[in-house]
Design an enzyme around this catalytic site. Structure first.
Site, mmCIF file in Angstrom:
data_model
loop_
_atom_site.group_PDB
_atom_site.id
_atom_site.type_symbol
_atom_site.label_atom_id
_atom_site.label_comp_id
_atom_site.label_asym_id
_atom_site.label_seq_id
_atom_site.Cartn_x
_atom_site.Cartn_y
_atom_site.Cartn_z
ATOM 1 N N SER A 294 96.105 -75.147 55.664
ATOM 2 C CA SER A 294 96.403 -73.803 56.160
ATOM 3 C C SER A 294 95.847 -72.778 55.192
ATOM 4 O O SER A 294 96.286 -72.685 54.044
ATOM 5 C CB SER A 294 97.917 -73.605 56.297
ATOM 6 O OG SER A 294 98.203 -72.251 56.563
ATOM 7 N N HIS B 57 93.657 -74.752 59.729
ATOM 8 C CA HIS B 57 94.799 -74.093 60.368
ATOM 9 C C HIS B 57 94.751 -72.614 60.005
ATOM 10 O O HIS B 57 94.728 -72.253 58.824
ATOM 11 C CB HIS B 57 96.097 -74.736 59.897
ATOM 12 C CG HIS B 57 97.298 -74.310 60.681
ATOM 13 N ND1 HIS B 57 97.601 -74.848 61.915
ATOM 14 C CD2 HIS B 57 98.277 -73.413 60.405
ATOM 15 C CE1 HIS B 57 98.712 -74.301 62.365
ATOM 16 N NE2 HIS B 57 99.136 -73.417 61.472
ATOM 17 N N ASP C 275 96.541 -69.069 60.475
ATOM 18 C CA ASP C 275 97.807 -68.434 60.839
ATOM 19 C C ASP C 275 97.628 -66.942 61.123
ATOM 20 O O ASP C 275 97.156 -66.188 60.264
ATOM 21 C CB ASP C 275 98.831 -68.607 59.714
ATOM 22 C CG ASP C 275 99.362 -70.022 59.643
ATOM 23 O OD1 ASP C 275 99.819 -70.533 60.676
ATOM 24 O OD2 ASP C 275 99.323 -70.617 58.554
ATOM 25 N N MET D 152 99.739 -63.526 62.186
ATOM 26 C CA MET D 152 101.087 -62.949 62.236
ATOM 27 C C MET D 152 100.983 -61.462 62.555
ATOM 28 O O MET D 152 100.102 -60.773 62.039
ATOM 29 C CB MET D 152 101.805 -63.135 60.901
ATOM 30 C CG MET D 152 101.848 -64.554 60.392
ATOM 31 S SD MET D 152 102.673 -64.644 58.786
ATOM 32 C CE MET D 152 102.293 -66.329 58.317
ATOM 33 N N HIS E 293 96.773 -70.378 65.113
ATOM 34 C CA HIS E 293 98.224 -70.431 65.322
ATOM 35 C C HIS E 293 98.716 -69.000 65.482
ATOM 36 O O HIS E 293 98.876 -68.271 64.506
ATOM 37 C CB HIS E 293 98.866 -71.133 64.120
ATOM 38 C CG HIS E 293 100.346 -71.233 64.197
ATOM 39 N ND1 HIS E 293 101.118 -71.591 63.114
ATOM 40 C CD2 HIS E 293 101.222 -71.021 65.218
ATOM 41 C CE1 HIS E 293 102.389 -71.597 63.460
ATOM 42 N NE2 HIS E 293 102.477 -71.241 64.731
ATOM 43 N N MET F 246 101.249 -66.542 65.852
ATOM 44 C CA MET F 246 102.660 -66.178 65.693
ATOM 45 C C MET F 246 102.790 -64.694 66.026
ATOM 46 O O MET F 246 103.046 -63.848 65.160
ATOM 47 C CB MET F 246 103.119 -66.494 64.264
ATOM 48 C CG MET F 246 103.173 -67.974 63.976
ATOM 49 S SD MET F 246 103.570 -68.367 62.245
ATOM 50 C CE MET F 246 101.922 -68.223 61.508
ATOM 51 N N MET G 244 107.498 -76.475 64.087
ATOM 52 C CA MET G 244 107.657 -75.711 62.850
ATOM 53 C C MET G 244 108.775 -76.326 62.008
ATOM 54 O O MET G 244 109.898 -76.496 62.483
ATOM 55 C CB MET G 244 107.986 -74.255 63.157
ATOM 56 C CG MET G 244 106.872 -73.477 63.842
ATOM 57 S SD MET G 244 105.340 -73.418 62.872
ATOM 58 C CE MET G 244 105.902 -72.583 61.370
ATOM 59 N N ASP H 254 104.177 -78.245 60.829
ATOM 60 C CA ASP H 254 103.705 -77.105 60.053
ATOM 61 C C ASP H 254 104.869 -76.493 59.285
ATOM 62 O O ASP H 254 105.820 -75.999 59.881
ATOM 63 C CB ASP H 254 103.090 -76.060 60.999
ATOM 64 C CG ASP H 254 102.568 -74.834 60.259
ATOM 65 O OD1 ASP H 254 102.532 -74.840 59.013
ATOM 66 O OD2 ASP H 254 102.186 -73.861 60.941
#
Length: 231
Positions: free
Chosen positions: A15, A40, A42, A44, A73, A75, A144, A182
């Site tokens: 990640s 990965h 992320d 947000m 991913h 979020m 998660m 994760d």
């Protein structure tokens, strides 16, 4: 578009949330050389989770420096607004959260139509049965094992029970899809999550926090390879 049984194999997914962003391209090339199977990524939004990270321009930059598959991913509160942009920017897989996805089959179709793999994430407090009825539409289920929003958190042990339940239910239904874990995955617990049914292992500080990426990833892979599922 769900994968066949022969497509299901163990994958290490560093990640980049824990990478040195001043040297991001170099960091990604380093984990690729060290044997990463995917990246990965992320995202947000400061709304679905209490933090803001990276977005589409960074995805475009990451895509230029690696041949590895990239899992975006998301979020974020309104993933449907952004899935196309992330696929066009270079994501091979899109993970959205069931907590903000009222129609999982429709979301999966949308992602598949864009040419990417479809994955649904499940927060620690969310029951896996919110996703499992729709598993045949998915390529991956993302569990998660921390509360999303910040890197470097401690692994939540209850995630192991969720993994076991998901993998057992998938097997019972004859479905072969990736199960990704994760959050807080490190050398000292990667064997446990493999035994519980995960086959895609996201690790941020467990890899980028170490001085030798090749050494730590080789050690992780050895544990994964030699740990049978205990389902």
């Amino acid at each position: 578009m769900a994968p066949s049984a022969e497509d299901i194999h163990d994958k290490l997914a560093p990640s980049i949330l824990s990478a040195d962003f001043a040297r991001l391209g170099e960091e990604i090339r380093a984990v690729e050389r060290a044997g990463a199977d995917m990246i990965h990524f992320d995202v947000m939004d400061g709304h679905f989770v209490p933090n803001i990270s990276i977005g589409i321009p960074v995805m475009e930059s990451v895509r230029k420096v690696t041949r590895l598959p990239i899992d975006a991913h998301l979020m974020i509160s309104e993933p449907a607004r952004y899935v196309e942009a992330f696929v066009k920017a270079g994501a091979n897989s899109i993970s959205v959260h069931c907590e903000v996805c009222p129609d999982i089959p429709a979301m999966a179709r949308r992602i598949h139509d864009l040419g990417a793999r479809a994955s649904i994430g499940i927060n620690p407090e969310t029951d896996a049965d919110k996703v499992l009825p729709f598993a045949e539409h998915l390529d991956m289920s993302l569990v998660m094992s921390v509360h999303p929003g910040f890197g470097g958190q401690e692994f939540i042990p209850a995630a192991l029970d969720k993994l076991r339940y998901i993998r057992r239910e998938l097997k019972r239904r004859g479905l072969s899809i990736d199960v990704e874990i994760d959050g807080g995955v490190k050398l000292d617990n990667i064997a446990d999550v493999k035994a519980a049914g995960a086959n895609v292992f996201v690790s941020g500080s467990g890899i980028f926090g170490k001085p030798d990426y090749g050494k730590i990833m080789n050690e992780m892979r050895e544990l994964v390879v030699h740990t049978p599922s205990k389902l």
